[in-house]
Motif scaffolding. Sequence first.
Motif, PDB file in Angstrom:
ATOM      1  N   LEU A   1       0.791  -1.242   0.000  1.00 37.73           N
ATOM      2  CA  LEU A   1       0.000   0.000   0.000  1.00 37.73           C
ATOM      3  C   LEU A   1       0.817   1.282   0.000  1.00 37.73           C
ATOM      4  O   LEU A   1       0.266   2.360  -0.209  1.00 37.73           O
TER       5      LEU A   1
ATOM      6  N   SER B   1       0.377   3.864  -2.734  1.00 34.85           N
ATOM      7  CA  SER B   1      -0.974   4.324  -3.064  1.00 34.85           C
ATOM      8  C   SER B   1      -1.094   5.841  -2.867  1.00 34.85           C
ATOM      9  O   SER B   1      -0.634   6.385  -1.870  1.00 34.85           O
ATOM     10  N   LYS B   2      -1.717   6.494  -3.836  1.00 36.36           N
ATOM     11  CA  LYS B   2      -1.877   7.952  -3.739  1.00 36.36           C
ATOM     12  C   LYS B   2      -3.140   8.286  -2.940  1.00 36.36           C
ATOM     13  O   LYS B   2      -3.343   9.402  -2.514  1.00 36.36           O
ATOM     14  N   LYS B   3      -4.001   7.264  -2.794  1.00 40.72           N
ATOM     15  CA  LYS B   3      -5.282   7.479  -2.126  1.00 40.72           C
ATOM     16  C   LYS B   3      -5.117   7.620  -0.611  1.00 40.72           C
ATOM     17  O   LYS B   3      -4.194   7.059  -0.030  1.00 40.72           O
ATOM     18  N   HIS B   4      -6.040   8.347   0.009  1.00 40.52           N
ATOM     19  CA  HIS B   4      -6.072   8.350   1.468  1.00 40.52           C
ATOM     20  C   HIS B   4      -6.872   7.127   1.905  1.00 40.52           C
ATOM     21  O   HIS B   4      -8.100   7.150   1.888  1.00 40.52           O
ATOM     22  N   LEU B   5      -6.165   6.074   2.223  1.00 39.03           N
ATOM     23  CA  LEU B   5      -6.855   4.800   2.467  1.00 39.03           C
ATOM     24  C   LEU B   5      -7.516   4.762   3.838  1.00 39.03           C
ATOM     25  O   LEU B   5      -6.965   5.261   4.830  1.00 39.03           O
ATOM     26  N   LYS B   6      -8.679   4.136   3.868  1.00 41.34           N
ATOM     27  CA  LYS B   6      -9.339   3.872   5.162  1.00 41.34           C
ATOM     28  C   LYS B   6      -9.122   2.395   5.476  1.00 41.34           C
ATOM     29  O   LYS B   6      -9.524   1.521   4.705  1.00 41.34           O
TER      30      LYS B   6
ATOM     31  N   ASN C   1      -0.593   8.544   5.255  1.00 38.79           N
ATOM     32  CA  ASN C   1      -1.735   9.156   4.559  1.00 38.79           C
ATOM     33  C   ASN C   1      -3.043   8.425   4.804  1.00 38.79           C
ATOM     34  O   ASN C   1      -4.077   8.829   4.298  1.00 38.79           O
ATOM     35  N   SER C   2      -2.966   7.323   5.536  1.00 36.46           N
ATOM     36  CA  SER C   2      -4.190   6.541   5.702  1.00 36.46           C
ATOM     37  C   SER C   2      -4.874   6.862   7.028  1.00 36.46           C
ATOM     38  O   SER C   2      -4.264   7.421   7.940  1.00 36.46           O
TER      39      SER C   2
ATOM     40  N   ASP D   1     -11.144   0.690   2.551  1.00 32.54           N
ATOM     41  CA  ASP D   1     -10.344   0.267   1.396  1.00 32.54           C
ATOM     42  C   ASP D   1      -9.591  -1.013   1.717  1.00 32.54           C
ATOM     43  O   ASP D   1      -9.239  -1.782   0.826  1.00 32.54           O
TER      44      ASP D   1
ATOM     45  N   SER E   1     -14.577  -1.528  -0.030  1.00 30.77           N
ATOM     46  CA  SER E   1     -14.824  -0.848  -1.312  1.00 30.77           C
ATOM     47  C   SER E   1     -14.503  -1.786  -2.477  1.00 30.77           C
ATOM     48  O   SER E   1     -13.819  -2.798  -2.299  1.00 30.77           O
TER      49      SER E   1
ATOM     50  N   LYS F   1     -12.514  -2.049  -5.002  1.00 38.02           N
ATOM     51  CA  LYS F   1     -11.153  -2.537  -5.271  1.00 38.02           C
ATOM     52  C   LYS F   1     -10.408  -2.841  -3.965  1.00 38.02           C
ATOM     53  O   LYS F   1      -9.179  -2.909  -3.949  1.00 38.02           O
TER      54      LYS F   1
END
Length: 285
Positions: free
Chosen positions: A107, A110-115, A136-137, A186, A239, A241
Amino acid sequence: MILKDSLKSFHKVLDGLYDKVEIDSFFYLLVAKYYKVSRLDLAVQPDYQVKEYQKLFDALNLLKEEYPIQYILGETEFFGLTFQVNAHTLIPRPETEELTEIIIEKLKRSKKHLKILDIGTGSGCIAISLAKYLPNSKIYALDISKEALKLAQSNAELNNVKITLIEADILNSDTWDTEFKKQQFDVIVSNPPYIREKEKLLMKANVLDHEPHLALFINSENPFLFYESILEYAVHNLSSKGLLFFEINEYLGKEIMTLMRKYDFTQTELKQDLFKKDRMIIASM
Ligand code: GLN
């Protein structure tokens, strides 16, 4: 008293019960904690003296009873971080560090702010390491035990990270609040209790007599209970994915993979730990 002389007492009492190297390491860990002197300090000053040695001998008595060193020290290392532990929580294991490392490796780009949700957080070792290394998560940590959640919170503070605690029984949806019921994550990770009662015979007294059975054991009748409940929750709350990470009983890998496919987790990967035992599953839909 010359501190180093008490190492002899340690060997006198503990030889046979533990490996000699392990006894040395217990001694030096305790001495570092109680007297702030390292093994090297004692090598350089072999006649280093202390006045108060009761606590060292109290610890020795506990070790004789096979009380885990981590509970005596009140802390342990996990993934390079310090975690407080007590009799309400499992002592974090090296195989769980391997699971944590796999999650972080997967992870970290990953650019996403993961939950991310950790189910059965115990001391918080997985959740807090993820919070530290995936800054970032947003991390949620669930446990049924108030005492465990208290400790996880204090470990989060100790390691300067924020996690959101959820008190609930994953096996009983009546204990889930509306917020938890509708959350989307996520990533879901869990190292649930997975030792069958019949495997007790294979276990050492230090684990069996002192670590919380709530965190270790499941009913041999249905060893998949936790996995089923988590999968049921994941089907609705992961989610599209999303990724699921499990730590598993080394003897049940194939069965859990089959179970996961029933819940539509079609992409499954079984991974081995350092001892080549089936220990982790990564899955997605
Ligand atoms: N998540 C914690 C750990 O991995 C506790 C697990 C448990 O109590 N089964 O160590």
